[in-house]
Design a protein around this motif. Structure first.
Motif, PDB file in Angstrom:
ATOM      1  N   UNK A 300       0.857  -1.191   0.000  1.00 53.36           N
ATOM      2  CA  UNK A 300       0.000   0.000   0.000  1.00 53.36           C
ATOM      3  C   UNK A 300       0.885   1.230   0.000  1.00 53.36           C
ATOM      4  N   UNK A 301       0.670   2.103  -0.991  1.00 49.57           N
ATOM      5  CA  UNK A 301       1.447   3.332  -1.143  1.00 49.57           C
ATOM      6  C   UNK A 301       0.545   4.514  -0.813  1.00 49.57           C
ATOM      7  N   UNK A 302       1.045   5.453  -0.013  1.00 52.67           N
ATOM      8  CA  UNK A 302       0.273   6.615   0.444  1.00 52.67           C
ATOM      9  C   UNK A 302       0.512   7.787  -0.491  1.00 52.67           C
ATOM     10  N   UNK A 303      -0.584   8.430  -0.936  1.00 54.81           N
ATOM     11  CA  UNK A 303      -0.494   9.670  -1.701  1.00 54.81           C
ATOM     12  C   UNK A 303      -0.402  10.815  -0.694  1.00 54.81           C
ATOM     13  N   UNK A 304       0.740  11.500  -0.602  1.00 57.20           N
ATOM     14  CA  UNK A 304       0.880  12.531   0.432  1.00 57.20           C
ATOM     15  C   UNK A 304       0.004  13.759   0.202  1.00 57.20           C
ATOM     16  N   UNK A 305      -0.524  13.941  -1.037  1.00 56.80           N
ATOM     17  CA  UNK A 305      -1.335  15.118  -1.307  1.00 56.80           C
ATOM     18  C   UNK A 305      -2.713  15.011  -0.662  1.00 56.80           C
ATOM     19  N   UNK A 306      -3.406  13.883  -0.916  1.00 50.62           N
ATOM     20  CA  UNK A 306      -4.759  13.748  -0.372  1.00 50.62           C
ATOM     21  C   UNK A 306      -4.863  12.697   0.721  1.00 50.62           C
ATOM     22  N   UNK A 307      -3.714  12.159   1.166  1.00 50.75           N
ATOM     23  CA  UNK A 307      -3.691  11.206   2.279  1.00 50.75           C
ATOM     24  C   UNK A 307      -4.562   9.976   2.002  1.00 50.75           C
ATOM     25  N   UNK A 308      -4.484   9.452   0.773  1.00 52.70           N
ATOM     26  CA  UNK A 308      -5.184   8.218   0.425  1.00 52.70           C
ATOM     27  C   UNK A 308      -4.156   7.157   0.036  1.00 52.70           C
ATOM     28  N   UNK A 309      -4.629   5.908   0.004  1.00 54.45           N
ATOM     29  CA  UNK A 309      -3.724   4.807  -0.299  1.00 54.45           C
ATOM     30  C   UNK A 309      -4.145   4.118  -1.590  1.00 54.45           C
ATOM     31  N   UNK A 310      -3.150   3.512  -2.263  1.00 52.48           N
ATOM     32  CA  UNK A 310      -3.411   2.712  -3.459  1.00 52.48           C
ATOM     33  C   UNK A 310      -2.550   1.462  -3.387  1.00 52.48           C
ATOM     34  N   UNK A 311      -3.030   0.387  -3.997  1.00 56.90           N
ATOM     35  CA  UNK A 311      -2.348  -0.903  -3.962  1.00 56.90           C
ATOM     36  C   UNK A 311      -1.457  -1.024  -5.201  1.00 56.90           C
ATOM     37  N   UNK A 312      -0.198  -1.418  -4.989  1.00 56.89           N
ATOM     38  CA  UNK A 312       0.741  -1.493  -6.101  1.00 56.89           C
ATOM     39  C   UNK A 312       1.508  -2.819  -6.031  1.00 56.89           C
ATOM     40  N   UNK A 313       1.583  -3.491  -7.180  1.00 51.71           N
ATOM     41  CA  UNK A 313       2.376  -4.724  -7.260  1.00 51.71           C
ATOM     42  C   UNK A 313       3.868  -4.402  -7.317  1.00 51.71           C
ATOM     43  N   UNK A 314       4.655  -5.283  -6.692  1.00 51.58           N
ATOM     44  CA  UNK A 314       6.107  -5.097  -6.652  1.00 51.58           C
ATOM     45  C   UNK A 314       6.787  -6.433  -6.953  1.00 51.58           C
ATOM     46  N   UNK A 315       8.061  -6.343  -7.315  1.00 50.71           N
ATOM     47  CA  UNK A 315       8.895  -7.528  -7.531  1.00 50.71           C
ATOM     48  C   UNK A 315       9.831  -7.687  -6.341  1.00 50.71           C
ATOM     49  N   UNK A 316       9.823  -8.894  -5.768  1.00 53.59           N
ATOM     50  CA  UNK A 316      10.623  -9.174  -4.573  1.00 53.59           C
ATOM     51  C   UNK A 316      11.941  -9.814  -4.986  1.00 53.59           C
ATOM     52  N   UNK A 317      13.053  -9.199  -4.546  1.00 52.97           N
ATOM     53  CA  UNK A 317      14.374  -9.753  -4.810  1.00 52.97           C
ATOM     54  C   UNK A 317      14.812 -10.699  -3.695  1.00 52.97           C
TER      55      UNK A 317
END
Length: 357
Positions: A300-317
């Motif tokens: 979950x990544x936080x948008x600092x402008x409006x203080x909302x969150x979005x889900x983002x896929x990542x690659x794990x090393x």
């Protein structure tokens, strides 16, 4: 009339009240803990315990079997090139030498006799008083006598060499670190009589696990310090890595050549070697931030402008119980939720714990 107006006013108020829309509910703001993504500053430090040894260490031994009658060095002695380390009983070799000397004397006598006979036959042949066959016979006898002398001389040199092997000499300067036999013992050829650490360079020797050898940086600078006196330090580089693991410990012996080691780093001293592993090619975040989306790892990544969150896929090393290393999907400076990820939904407003909001 007054009573009528009171009833009418109450009815009007009720009608007006029923026409107003209900107030919208307050948005659900979730408190969460976060971390700001940063690139790893450096690799993980690793320490191993080892021992100081000489770069060149040799075992002095006799080339033949015999009874040791003298050992002139002890552990800790400093020796010089050519110094006698020990002696074997030379009786057998001396007898062989005497036998070879006698054999050479007999062969030389036969050679003298054969040469005189050849000279006479050659003179008689020139005057025509002997046959060619007798001359050839004298010549063959001379050649056989000369060959016997040559063989006897070789046997004498061999006997002299065998006698010299009863005396063990140091081939270089160094310090005796161990002894392998005492006077009176019968020793075999090749058995260590004295182990010598030659003067010159010194190594710090470590038993290193295979995983560390695979992950260590190429040609690292190793920091070396005495375990009982950490202020005594030196640096070095890997000089040799054993190609085969120890059958008992399954570790590989690694020799680190020291650069200008201080005198306090004596042979046999226990030291600690430290290196820093190569930083992983990604960003590191707490393992608690990891969740799943579309059957793939996500955060979950936080948008600092409006203080909302979005889900983002990542690659794990790399992943371990405390942290994960993300190779793709996150950038430096982004804010990632580390606590409360189970109750979030896309677009939800959050409050960062510890913040003013």
């Amino acid at each position: 009339m007054v009573k009528y107006w009171i009833v009418a006013a109450g009815t009007l108020a009720a009608i007006l009240t029923g026409c107003q829309e209900p107030a919208p509910p307050a948005p659900d703001i979730r408190p969460v803990r976060t971390v700001t993504v940063q690139h790893s500053a450096g690799g993980e430090p690793v320490s191993l315990t080892g021992q100081i040894r000489a770069q060149d260490e040799v075992s002095l031994a006799f080339r033949l079997d015999g009874r040791l009658i003298e050992r002139r060095v002890n552990v800790g002695d400093t020796i010089k090139p050519g110094q006698v380390v020990g002696r074997l009983d030379p009786q057998i070799q001396q007898n062989s030498l005497h036998q070879a000397q006698a054999g050479l004397s007999a062969a030389q006598g036969q050679l003298t006799q054969a040469r005189n006979t050849f000279d006479r036959q050659q003179e008689l042949l020139n005057k025509g008083f002997t046959t060619r066959a007798q001359f050839d016979q004298a010549q063959q006898a001379l050649q056989s006598a000369q060959a016997q002398v040559d063989s006897s001389q070789a046997q004498l040199r061999n006997a002299q060499e065998q006698l010299s092997y009863t005396e063990l000499q140091a081939d270089a300067a160094g310090t005796v670190t161990a002894t392998g036999a005492e006077p009176g013992e019968v020793v075999r050829a090749g058995q260590m009589i004295a182990q010598v650490a030659r003067q010159g360079g010194r190594d710090a020797v470590f038993d290193v696990p295979a995983q560390l050898i695979r992950t260590a940086p190429r040609d690292p600078v190793v920091e070396i310090a005495l375990t009982d006196e950490p202020n005594v330090k030196a640096t070095g580089r890997v000089r040799e890595v054993s190609p085969q693991a120890d059958p008992a410990t399954r570790t590989f012996q690694v020799k680190v050549g020291l650069t200008d080691p201080p005198p306090a780093m004596r042979l046999g001293a226990t030291v600690v070697g430290r290196i820093r592993l190569t930083a992983p090619p990604g960003v590191e975040i707490p393992a608690s931030a990891l969740t799943e989306a579309n059957k793939r790892p996500a955060v979950w990544v936080v948008d600092p402008q409006n203080q909302t969150v979005s889900l983002r896929n990542v690659d794990i090393l790399r992943q371990d119980p405390a942290s994960i290393v993300v190779s793709q999907g996150l950038e430096t400076g982004e804010i990632v939720v580390t606590a409360g990820v189970q109750v979030l939904r896309p677009g939800q407003k959050v409050r960062l714990l510890g913040s003013a909001s």
